[in-house]
Design an enzyme around this catalytic site. Sequence first.
Site, short mmCIF file in Angstrom:
data_model
loop_
_atom_site.label_atom_id
_atom_site.label_comp_id
_atom_site.label_asym_id
_atom_site.label_seq_id
_atom_site.Cartn_x
_atom_site.Cartn_y
_atom_site.Cartn_z
N GLY A 102 2.92 14.37 -13.87
CA GLY A 102 3.71 13.12 -13.50
C GLY A 102 5.08 12.94 -14.08
O GLY A 102 5.74 12.13 -13.82
N LYS A 112 7.98 -5.78 -12.88
CA LYS A 112 8.45 -4.96 -11.51
C LYS A 112 8.22 -5.95 -10.37
O LYS A 112 8.95 -5.89 -9.24
CB LYS A 112 7.72 -3.64 -11.31
CG LYS A 112 8.06 -2.57 -12.15
CD LYS A 112 7.42 -1.29 -11.61
CE LYS A 112 7.87 0.01 -12.22
NZ LYS A 112 7.35 1.00 -11.84
N ASP A 123 10.89 4.64 -7.23
CA ASP A 123 9.95 5.46 -7.34
C ASP A 123 9.26 6.18 -6.20
O ASP A 123 8.96 7.31 -6.34
CB ASP A 123 8.45 4.26 -7.76
CG ASP A 123 8.72 4.05 -9.17
OD1 ASP A 123 9.16 4.76 -10.13
OD2 ASP A 123 8.16 2.99 -9.43
N GLU A 137 14.80 -1.90 1.40
CA GLU A 137 13.67 -1.82 2.22
C GLU A 137 12.33 -1.40 1.68
O GLU A 137 11.60 -1.86 1.65
CB GLU A 137 14.10 -1.01 3.61
CG GLU A 137 13.16 -1.39 4.70
CD GLU A 137 13.17 -0.25 5.66
OE1 GLU A 137 14.37 0.08 5.96
OE2 GLU A 137 12.14 0.11 6.17
N ASN A 173 12.30 -1.21 -9.28
CA ASN A 173 12.34 -0.65 -10.75
C ASN A 173 13.67 -0.45 -11.14
O ASN A 173 13.72 0.07 -12.00
CB ASN A 173 11.27 0.57 -10.58
CG ASN A 173 12.06 1.74 -9.95
OD1 ASN A 173 12.96 1.39 -9.13
ND2 ASN A 173 11.81 3.04 -10.34
N ALA A 181 1.72 1.46 -8.27
CA ALA A 181 1.89 2.85 -8.25
C ALA A 181 1.32 3.47 -6.92
O ALA A 181 2.10 4.04 -6.51
CB ALA A 181 1.37 3.31 -9.42
N SER A 183 8.91 3.53 -24.29
CA SER A 183 9.65 4.09 -22.69
C SER A 183 10.28 5.37 -23.01
O SER A 183 11.15 5.77 -24.06
CB SER A 183 10.38 3.33 -22.24
OG SER A 183 11.22 3.34 -21.22
N ARG A 192 -11.59 1.46 -7.20
CA ARG A 192 -12.54 0.76 -8.05
C ARG A 192 -12.99 -0.36 -7.39
O ARG A 192 -14.03 -0.60 -7.18
CB ARG A 192 -12.10 0.62 -9.47
CG ARG A 192 -13.38 0.13 -10.38
CD ARG A 192 -12.90 -0.03 -11.75
NE ARG A 192 -11.80 -0.94 -11.82
CZ ARG A 192 -11.18 -1.05 -13.15
NH1 ARG A 192 -11.75 -0.38 -14.23
NH2 ARG A 192 -9.98 -1.68 -13.04
N THR A 193 -12.17 -1.40 -7.21
CA THR A 193 -12.21 -2.48 -6.33
C THR A 193 -11.75 -2.15 -4.92
O THR A 193 -10.62 -2.09 -4.51
CB THR A 193 -11.13 -3.51 -7.06
OG1 THR A 193 -11.42 -3.54 -8.41
CG2 THR A 193 -11.53 -4.81 -6.57
N GLY A 250 -6.67 5.09 -6.27
CA GLY A 250 -6.08 3.53 -6.90
C GLY A 250 -5.26 2.88 -5.77
O GLY A 250 -5.12 3.45 -4.59
P1 ATR Z 1 0.16 0.15 -11.32
O1 ATR Z 1 1.23 -1.06 -11.07
O2 ATR Z 1 0.32 1.00 -12.79
O3 ATR Z 1 -0.63 0.90 -10.36
P2 ATR Z 1 -2.20 -1.76 -11.52
O4 ATR Z 1 -1.41 -2.49 -10.23
O5 ATR Z 1 -2.75 -2.74 -12.62
O6 ATR Z 1 -1.08 -0.76 -12.39
O7 ATR Z 1 -3.20 -0.95 -10.94
C1 ATR Z 1 -3.92 0.06 -11.50
C2 ATR Z 1 -4.75 0.87 -10.80
O8 ATR Z 1 -5.94 1.68 -11.69
C3 ATR Z 1 -5.77 -0.04 -10.12
O9 ATR Z 1 -6.09 0.90 -8.70
C4 ATR Z 1 -7.07 0.00 -10.75
O10 ATR Z 1 -8.14 -0.37 -9.99
P3 ATR Z 1 -8.95 -1.69 -9.75
O11 ATR Z 1 -7.89 -2.30 -8.43
O12 ATR Z 1 -10.09 -1.62 -9.41
O13 ATR Z 1 -8.50 -2.68 -11.00
C5 ATR Z 1 -7.06 1.46 -11.33
N1 ATR Z 1 -7.77 1.55 -12.52
C6 ATR Z 1 -7.44 0.97 -14.07
N2 ATR Z 1 -8.52 1.48 -14.81
C7 ATR Z 1 -9.72 1.79 -14.05
C8 ATR Z 1 -10.72 2.43 -14.37
N3 ATR Z 1 -11.24 2.48 -15.67
N4 ATR Z 1 -11.55 3.20 -13.25
C9 ATR Z 1 -10.96 3.10 -12.06
N5 ATR Z 1 -9.82 2.68 -11.68
C10 ATR Z 1 -8.79 1.92 -12.57
#
Ligand code: ATR
Length: 277
Positions: free
Chosen positions: A238, A68, A104, A80, A89, A132, A17, A153-154, A128
């Site tokens: 970042g 977190k 954050d 809030e 955090n 975060a 950290s 991605r999802t 994402g």
């Molecule tokens: P954090 O709290 O740091 O945001 P998290 O909740 O695990 O961590 O979220 C990670 C993010 O990075 C998610 O949006 C994840 O996509 P998924 O929701 O599809 O899992 C994204 N992520 C992580 N690895 C990835 C990869 N190889 N390609 C695309 N997206 C990725």
Amino acid sequence: MQQKIVLGVIGSPISHSLSPHLHAFLIDKLGLDCYYHAFEVQPENLRAAIDGTKALGIRGLNVTVPHKQNVMAYLDSIDEAAAKIGAVNTIRFENGRAFGANTDAPGFLKNLQFQGVELHGREVFVLGAGGAARAVVYAAKQAGAAAIKICNRTPERAQQLAGDFGAQAVTLREIQALAAGSIAINTTSVGMYPEADASPLAEKFFRRDLIYIDLVYNPVKTRFLQYAETVGAKTVDGLGMLIFQGAIALGFWTGQEIDVEKWYDEVREKIGCKLLG
Ligand code: ATR
């Protein structure tokens, strides 16, 4: 004599950290009688850690991965922003009570203000949909972004997040339809050390007229930011958000506003050289 103020960070793993380095720097600069320590806390010990922190009279904690979200169940109240984001955090302990906050989102906004990036009235494209991303979407909403588009991605997670904040879930190619001056933010972990060759956005999607922000700070110059620089776009890395969220947390614990701007370059150098990558 006043007692030293004890502060710290809990997480697992915690040994890499940057927070102890950041806070040691600020404590020294401000001449505060504080001590900041990194505590390795396993998930099964989280409740005991919070209770123990109360019992020991420790003033404040930062909370990082993986605690977190889970830590919220053990606090007496949360602000809030933390409630809306669904993550704490920073915790302040006072008279045996624990107050949770999220620095954050304000750290993200303060850094952008410092970097001269305006979110108000702009389209914001978020890559994402994790924790975060929630902080960033909350912040963008607060700052008055004209529209917030989330791509993940999802896709189901993007839809969920968009629904929670009145944003829009989109596909990657919609980045091409953004107005000039829009802002693209990587909140995923893609590109983080040791997988520093990866970018969450293919090179062909980068445009000179957008602003690119990466929440990843290890490496400081990610592949995402390199691609953006190559086309001549403005970038924000970042490290700045990390610095501002830390300064806001220290202010929350000590009750004094911390003007970290004047040490910005110095603190960047100090913590940047502690990175592994
Ligand atoms: P954090 O709290 O740091 O945001 P998290 O909740 O695990 O961590 O979220 C990670 C993010 O990075 C998610 O949006 C994840 O996509 P998924 O929701 O599809 O899992 C994204 N992520 C992580 N690895 C990835 C990869 N190889 N390609 C695309 N997206 C990725």
